[in-house]
Design a protein around this motif. Structure first.
Motif, short mmCIF file in Angstrom:
data_model
loop_
_atom_site.label_atom_id
_atom_site.label_comp_id
_atom_site.label_asym_id
_atom_site.label_seq_id
_atom_site.Cartn_x
_atom_site.Cartn_y
_atom_site.Cartn_z
N VAL A 1 43.49 35.26 43.32
CA VAL A 1 43.20 36.69 43.21
C VAL A 1 43.01 37.27 44.61
O VAL A 1 43.60 38.29 44.97
CB VAL A 1 41.97 36.94 42.33
N ALA B 1 46.36 37.24 46.50
CA ALA B 1 47.23 38.34 46.08
C ALA B 1 46.80 39.65 46.74
O ALA B 1 47.62 40.39 47.28
CB ALA B 1 47.19 38.48 44.55
N LYS B 2 45.52 39.92 46.71
CA LYS B 2 44.99 41.15 47.31
C LYS B 2 45.24 41.19 48.81
O LYS B 2 45.51 42.25 49.37
CB LYS B 2 43.51 41.31 46.99
N GLY C 1 45.37 41.48 42.07
CA GLY C 1 45.03 40.13 41.62
C GLY C 1 44.14 40.17 40.40
O GLY C 1 43.20 40.96 40.33
N ARG D 1 42.36 37.52 37.12
CA ARG D 1 42.12 36.16 36.59
C ARG D 1 41.60 36.32 35.17
O ARG D 1 40.71 37.14 34.92
CB ARG D 1 41.08 35.43 37.44
N VAL E 1 49.43 39.68 40.14
CA VAL E 1 49.31 38.23 40.02
C VAL E 1 48.20 37.96 39.02
O VAL E 1 47.08 38.45 39.18
CB VAL E 1 48.98 37.57 41.39
N GLU F 1 46.11 34.91 37.41
CA GLU F 1 45.78 33.47 37.45
C GLU F 1 45.21 33.07 36.10
O GLU F 1 44.28 33.72 35.59
CB GLU F 1 44.78 33.16 38.55
#
Length: 82
Positions: free
Chosen positions: A43, A46-47, A53, A55, A77, A79
């Motif tokens: 996360v 991604a940021k 990001g 999760r 993204v 996760e």
């Protein structure tokens, strides 16, 4: 995808290992050696690249979050730890 302004969703299935290789080797009777990983915070990663990001913490969260990401512009993204 951030660099090119693409609208895309990346899903990372994070088992902190080379899971498929680990499973195959265990099935063949080999010992587990060098297959466990210490992954980054995907996360935050991604940021740091300008993506969004996310999760999930439960299976019930995945479908609504995926739809939210598909409906929103930009690179996302997600996760999925397991």
């Amino acid at each position: 995808s951030v660099q090119y302004g693409l609208n895309v969703v990346h899903v990372i299935l994070n088992d902190n290992a080379f899971g498929m290789i680990k499973w195959k080797q265990a099935g063949a009777g080999f010992t587990n050696w060098g297959l466990d990983l210490k992954n980054p915070d995907f996360v935050a990663l991604a940021k740091s690249y300008g993506a969004h990001g996310h999760r999930v913490e439960s299976a019930d969260e995945f479908a609504p979050l995926l739809q939210k990401c598909l409906d929103a512009p930009g690179t996302h993204v997600i996760e999925v730890p397991f």
